[in-house]
Write a protein that holds these residues in place. Structure first.
Motif, PDB file in Angstrom:
ATOM      1  N   MET A 139      70.882  47.204  25.406  1.00 39.92           N
ATOM      2  CA  MET A 139      72.270  46.944  25.772  1.00 39.92           C
ATOM      3  C   MET A 139      72.729  48.027  26.752  1.00 39.92           C
ATOM      4  SD  MET A 139      75.417  46.387  23.203  1.00 39.92           S
ATOM      5  CE  MET A 139      76.389  44.992  23.598  1.00 39.92           C
ATOM      6  N   SER A 140      73.377  47.596  27.800  1.00 41.15           N
ATOM      7  CA  SER A 140      73.821  48.568  28.786  1.00 41.15           C
ATOM      8  C   SER A 140      75.135  49.215  28.359  1.00 41.15           C
ATOM      9  CB  SER A 140      73.973  47.905  30.144  1.00 41.15           C
ATOM     10  OG  SER A 140      74.953  46.909  30.071  1.00 41.15           O
ATOM     11  N   GLU A 141      75.449  50.289  29.039  1.00 43.02           N
ATOM     12  CA  GLU A 141      76.640  51.057  28.693  1.00 43.02           C
ATOM     13  C   GLU A 141      77.895  50.354  29.214  1.00 43.02           C
ATOM     14  OE1 GLU A 141      78.306  55.342  30.020  1.00 43.02           O
ATOM     15  OE2 GLU A 141      76.199  55.183  29.529  1.00 43.02           O
ATOM     16  N   THR A 142      78.922  50.330  28.403  1.00 46.62           N
ATOM     17  CA  THR A 142      80.195  49.730  28.786  1.00 46.62           C
ATOM     18  C   THR A 142      81.190  50.834  29.112  1.00 46.62           C
ATOM     19  OG1 THR A 142      79.814  47.887  27.289  1.00 46.62           O
ATOM     20  CG2 THR A 142      82.064  48.236  28.021  1.00 46.62           C
ATOM     21  N   ALA A 143      81.862  50.683  30.226  1.00 43.63           N
ATOM     22  CA  ALA A 143      82.896  51.649  30.568  1.00 43.63           C
ATOM     23  C   ALA A 143      84.023  51.534  29.558  1.00 43.63           C
ATOM     24  CB  ALA A 143      83.415  51.376  31.969  1.00 43.63           C
ATOM     25  N   VAL A 144      84.622  52.639  29.244  1.00 41.06           N
ATOM     26  CA  VAL A 144      85.712  52.643  28.278  1.00 41.06           C
ATOM     27  C   VAL A 144      87.006  53.006  29.002  1.00 41.06           C
ATOM     28  CG1 VAL A 144      86.620  53.709  26.203  1.00 41.06           C
ATOM     29  CG2 VAL A 144      84.171  53.257  26.403  1.00 41.06           C
ATOM     30  N   VAL A 145      87.984  52.166  28.822  1.00 39.72           N
ATOM     31  CA  VAL A 145      89.301  52.409  29.409  1.00 39.72           C
ATOM     32  C   VAL A 145      90.113  53.238  28.426  1.00 39.72           C
ATOM     33  CG1 VAL A 145      91.415  51.300  30.220  1.00 39.72           C
ATOM     34  CG2 VAL A 145      89.204  50.230  30.672  1.00 39.72           C
ATOM     35  N   THR A 146      90.635  54.337  28.892  1.00 34.65           N
ATOM     36  CA  THR A 146      91.455  55.197  28.043  1.00 34.65           C
ATOM     37  C   THR A 146      92.927  54.799  28.156  1.00 34.65           C
ATOM     38  OG1 THR A 146      91.859  56.810  29.778  1.00 34.65           O
ATOM     39  CG2 THR A 146      89.854  57.115  28.444  1.00 34.65           C
ATOM     40  N   LEU A 147      93.728  55.316  27.263  1.00 34.76           N
ATOM     41  CA  LEU A 147      95.174  55.066  27.355  1.00 34.76           C
ATOM     42  C   LEU A 147      95.741  55.625  28.659  1.00 34.76           C
ATOM     43  CD1 LEU A 147      96.379  55.715  23.694  1.00 34.76           C
ATOM     44  CD2 LEU A 147      96.251  53.524  24.911  1.00 34.76           C
ATOM     45  N   GLU A 148      95.166  56.738  29.111  1.00 28.44           N
ATOM     46  CA  GLU A 148      95.612  57.319  30.383  1.00 28.44           C
ATOM     47  C   GLU A 148      95.272  56.366  31.536  1.00 28.44           C
ATOM     48  OE1 GLU A 148      93.737  59.094  28.099  1.00 28.44           O
ATOM     49  OE2 GLU A 148      95.505  60.114  27.309  1.00 28.44           O
ATOM     50  N   ASP A 149      94.100  55.740  31.473  1.00 26.63           N
ATOM     51  CA  ASP A 149      93.736  54.758  32.503  1.00 26.63           C
ATOM     52  C   ASP A 149      94.733  53.602  32.514  1.00 26.63           C
ATOM     53  OD1 ASP A 149      91.411  56.202  33.157  1.00 26.63           O
ATOM     54  OD2 ASP A 149      90.194  55.069  31.705  1.00 26.63           O
ATOM     55  N   VAL A 150      95.076  53.129  31.343  1.00 19.34           N
ATOM     56  CA  VAL A 150      96.011  52.005  31.241  1.00 19.34           C
ATOM     57  C   VAL A 150      97.368  52.401  31.820  1.00 19.34           C
ATOM     58  CG1 VAL A 150      97.239  50.453  29.664  1.00 19.34           C
ATOM     59  CG2 VAL A 150      94.840  51.029  29.241  1.00 19.34           C
TER      60      VAL A 150
END
Length: 108
Positions: free
Chosen positions: A1-12
């Motif tokens: 399984m490849s790595e999934t980018a994680v969206v942070t609250l700061e990104d949102v």
């Protein structure tokens, strides 16, 4: 399984600011969850083996239309009668006679 980018609250928060969206404190984690779910789905799509699948720029071929190389499957670019501008402007709530007037929606 490849790595999934994680969206942070700061990104949102940053994306919401760029999009001129006012998200409440309760909406931020919900949006974070949704964005991470979308990225997870994209990761799943990237894991598909597409070897041998030809590149496709138009879906017309899949729909049985004739294949054209330069977008000719679109309707002919021909001049046709259109709506009468004066009649459309007369039906609009507010115009200057040439364009529609709309209320300002962005306050920045």
């Amino acid at each position: 399984m490849s790595e999934t980018a994680v969206v942070t609250l700061e990104d949102v928060s940053h994306v919401a600011e760029l999009a001129n969206l006012e998200l409440t404190a309760e909406e931020l984690p919900h949006m974070q969850h949704n964005l991470n779910a979308i990225l997870g789905y994209i990761t799943q799509l990237n894991e598909l083996d597409t070897t041998g699948v030809p590149a496709m720029a138009q879906v017309g071929e899949m729909l049985g239309s004739e294949v054209h190389l330069h977008g000719e499957t679109l309707r002919p670019d021909a001049i046709k009668p259109s709506l009468d501008r004066a009649a459309v402007m007369a039906a609009a709530p507010e115009t200057d006679g040439k364009f529609f007037k709309v209320p300002k929606v962005i306050e920045r």
